[in-house]
Motif scaffolding. Structure first.
Motif, PDB file in Angstrom:
ATOM      1  N   SER A 196       0.846  -1.194   0.000  1.00  0.00           N
ATOM      2  CA  SER A 196       0.000   0.000   0.000  1.00  0.00           C
ATOM      3  C   SER A 196       0.879   1.241   0.000  1.00  0.00           C
ATOM      4  CB  SER A 196      -0.921   0.000   1.232  1.00  0.00           C
ATOM      5  OG  SER A 196      -1.769   1.129   1.214  1.00  0.00           O
ATOM      6  N   THR A 217      -1.817   8.908  -4.888  1.00  0.00           N
ATOM      7  CA  THR A 217      -3.146   9.023  -5.514  1.00  0.00           C
ATOM      8  C   THR A 217      -3.363  10.439  -6.031  1.00  0.00           C
ATOM      9  OG1 THR A 217      -3.914   7.433  -3.859  1.00  0.00           O
ATOM     10  CG2 THR A 217      -5.593   8.541  -5.186  1.00  0.00           C
ATOM     11  N   MET A 267      -5.895   5.271 -13.662  1.00  0.00           N
ATOM     12  CA  MET A 267      -6.531   4.368 -12.698  1.00  0.00           C
ATOM     13  C   MET A 267      -5.796   3.036 -12.624  1.00  0.00           C
ATOM     14  SD  MET A 267     -10.646   5.112 -13.000  1.00  0.00           S
ATOM     15  CE  MET A 267     -10.768   4.976 -14.779  1.00  0.00           C
ATOM     16  N   LEU A 268      -5.313   2.566 -13.767  1.00  0.00           N
ATOM     17  CA  LEU A 268      -4.541   1.318 -13.784  1.00  0.00           C
ATOM     18  C   LEU A 268      -3.245   1.472 -12.992  1.00  0.00           C
ATOM     19  CD1 LEU A 268      -4.129  -1.572 -14.796  1.00  0.00           C
ATOM     20  CD2 LEU A 268      -3.105  -0.612 -16.879  1.00  0.00           C
ATOM     21  N   ALA A 321      -2.685   3.523 -10.498  1.00  0.00           N
ATOM     22  CA  ALA A 321      -3.019   3.554  -9.073  1.00  0.00           C
ATOM     23  C   ALA A 321      -3.292   2.146  -8.547  1.00  0.00           C
ATOM     24  CB  ALA A 321      -4.229   4.451  -8.840  1.00  0.00           C
ATOM     25  N   LYS A 322      -3.935   1.340  -9.357  1.00  0.00           N
ATOM     26  CA  LYS A 322      -4.235  -0.045  -8.958  1.00  0.00           C
ATOM     27  C   LYS A 322      -2.949  -0.869  -8.842  1.00  0.00           C
ATOM     28  CE  LYS A 322      -7.000  -4.095 -10.257  1.00  0.00           C
ATOM     29  NZ  LYS A 322      -7.612  -4.230  -8.927  1.00  0.00           N
ATOM     30  N   VAL A 323      -2.053  -0.718  -9.812  1.00  0.00           N
ATOM     31  CA  VAL A 323      -0.787  -1.463  -9.801  1.00  0.00           C
ATOM     32  C   VAL A 323       0.073  -1.058  -8.608  1.00  0.00           C
ATOM     33  CG1 VAL A 323       1.397  -1.805 -11.032  1.00  0.00           C
ATOM     34  CG2 VAL A 323      -0.766  -1.882 -12.284  1.00  0.00           C
ATOM     35  N   LYS A 344      -1.031   0.193  -5.896  1.00  0.00           N
ATOM     36  CA  LYS A 344      -1.807  -0.016  -4.674  1.00  0.00           C
ATOM     37  C   LYS A 344      -1.785   1.235  -3.795  1.00  0.00           C
ATOM     38  CE  LYS A 344      -0.858  -4.974  -4.712  1.00  0.00           C
ATOM     39  NZ  LYS A 344      -0.267  -6.127  -3.991  1.00  0.00           N
ATOM     40  N   THR A 345      -2.129   2.360  -4.415  1.00  0.00           N
ATOM     41  CA  THR A 345      -2.150   3.621  -3.684  1.00  0.00           C
ATOM     42  C   THR A 345      -3.357   3.686  -2.751  1.00  0.00           C
ATOM     43  OG1 THR A 345      -3.479   4.822  -5.320  1.00  0.00           O
ATOM     44  CG2 THR A 345      -1.104   4.732  -5.696  1.00  0.00           C
ATOM     45  N   ASN A 360      -6.793   3.624  -3.973  1.00  0.00           N
ATOM     46  CA  ASN A 360      -6.646   2.860  -5.218  1.00  0.00           C
ATOM     47  C   ASN A 360      -7.187   3.634  -6.427  1.00  0.00           C
ATOM     48  OD1 ASN A 360      -6.735   0.369  -7.044  1.00  0.00           O
ATOM     49  ND2 ASN A 360      -6.051  -0.527  -5.128  1.00  0.00           N
ATOM     50  N   TRP A 361      -7.673   2.902  -7.436  1.00  0.00           N
ATOM     51  CA  TRP A 361      -8.134   3.538  -8.674  1.00  0.00           C
ATOM     52  C   TRP A 361      -9.380   4.390  -8.443  1.00  0.00           C
ATOM     53  CZ3 TRP A 361     -13.062   2.509 -10.355  1.00  0.00           C
ATOM     54  CH2 TRP A 361     -13.678   1.357  -9.859  1.00  0.00           C
ATOM     55  N   SER A 405     -15.184   2.290  -3.408  1.00  0.00           N
ATOM     56  CA  SER A 405     -14.121   2.176  -2.408  1.00  0.00           C
ATOM     57  C   SER A 405     -14.612   1.463  -1.155  1.00  0.00           C
ATOM     58  CB  SER A 405     -13.584   3.571  -2.054  1.00  0.00           C
ATOM     59  OG  SER A 405     -12.564   3.482  -1.079  1.00  0.00           O
TER      60      SER A 405
END
Length: 251
Positions: A117, A123, A160-161, A163-165, A167-168, A171-172, A202
C-alpha cells in the motif's frame, strides 16, 4: 436609504464563509481523527482482551475521517486552477510521496517499507498528472471532439490502472474521484458525484464523506492564511507521531 431586506439564507452565507485555509484545516483535523483510529486504536484493540468495547468508537472515528479525502480532492482541483506553475505543483506532490512513504508504512504496517500500500500523495499525484495531460493534449485535439474524448478516456484508464498497480491509498477509485471533481468543477453536483464514486467503488463508510458538502458549499474562493507547506508537512509528521505513540503503548 436602502430598504432591501436580507433573507436568512443570505445572512448565513455572509456569516459562514470558508476559505481554502479553513478547508485544509478541517481536512487535516478529520484526517488526524481517522488516522488515530486506523494507526493507533486498531492496534490497541488487538492487544486488549475486551476489544469488543472499542468497535463502536472505532467505527465512529473512521466515519468522521471520511470527510477528509473529498476535501483534499476539491482543494487539489481548485489549486490546479489557481497555480502559476503546474510543474512545481506536481513536483511538490512527488516530493511528499517520497517523504511520506516510510511514515505511512510505519504507522499502518509497522514496517519501514511495505509495497502492499502506498500513501495518499501517490493518488493525488496520479490524479493531478492525468488532469495535466488532459489539458495539454487539448492543444492538439481541441478541434477534433471524438479524438479529444477518446484520449481523455485513455488517460483516465491509464491513471486508474497505475493507481491499482501501485496499490495507492483509495486505489483507482481515488483517481476516478479526482477526475470526477475536475470534470464537474462547474457543476453544483460536483462533490455529490465525488462522494458517490468513493462510496460505490471504495468503501461503504465513504457514505459519510457526504458530510463534507455543507462545508465546501460555503467556500468563498479565497486563499486564507494557512502556510502553503503546512498540510504537506502535517501528513508525514502526524503519522510518525502516531507510530511512536502506538509503539510505546502497544509495544
Amino acid at each position: 436609504m436602502n430598504n432591501k431586506k436580507t433573507t436568512p439564507k443570505q445572512q448565513i452565507s455572509k456569516s459562514w464563509q470558508l476559505n481554502s485555509g479553513d478547508l485544509k484545516l478541517l481536512a487535516m483535523i478529520t484526517m488526524l481523527i481517522d488516522h488515530f483510529g486506523a494507526a493507533f486504536l486498531f492496534f490497541y484493540m488487538n492487544i486488549d482482551n475486551n476489544r469488543q468495547k472499542y468497535y463502536e468508537l472505532y467505527n465512529i472515528i473512521r466515519s468522521i475521517g471520511r470527510i477528509s479525502f473529498p476535501i483534499f480532492i476539491f482543494l487539489l482541483v481548485e489549486g490546479l486552477y489557481h497555480t502559476r506553475n503546474i510543474r512545481k505543483y506536481l513536483l511538490r506532490l512527488a516530493l511528499f510521496c517520497m517523504i511520506s512513504e516510510i511514515p505511512f508504512d510505519l504507522a499502518f504496517r509497522h514496517q519501514i517499507f511495505d509495497w502492499q500500500s502506498q500513501n495518499v500523495f501517490f493518488t493525488l499525484l496520479i490524479g493531478l498528472a492525468a488532469i495535466a495531460l488532459m489539458q495539454y493534449k487539448n492543444i492538439f485535439f481541441k478541434n477534433i471532439p471524438f479524438l479529444n474524448y477518446l484520449v481523455n478516456i485513455l488517460i483516465a484508464a491509464a491513471a486508474m490502472l497505475l493507481a491499482k498497480v501501485l496499490k495507492t491509498d483509495y486505489n483507482w477509485a481515488g483517481v476516478l474521484a479526482i477526475l470526477t471533481a475536475y470534470w464537474l468543477r462547474s457543476s453544483d453536483l460536483q462533490m455529490w458525484f465525488v462522494c458517490l464514486v468513493l462510496f460505490f467503488f471504495s468503501s461503504d463508510l465513504e457514505l459519510y464523506a457526504l458530510f463534507c458538502i455543507p462545508f465546501i458549499a460555503h467556500y468563498n474562493g479565497k486563499k486564507g492564511h494557512l502556510p502553503k507547506w503546512m498540510p504537506y508537512l502535517f501528513y508525514p509528521v502526524h503519522l510518525m507521531i502516531l507510530w511512536w505513540i502506538t509503539s510505546v503503548i502497544c509495544g
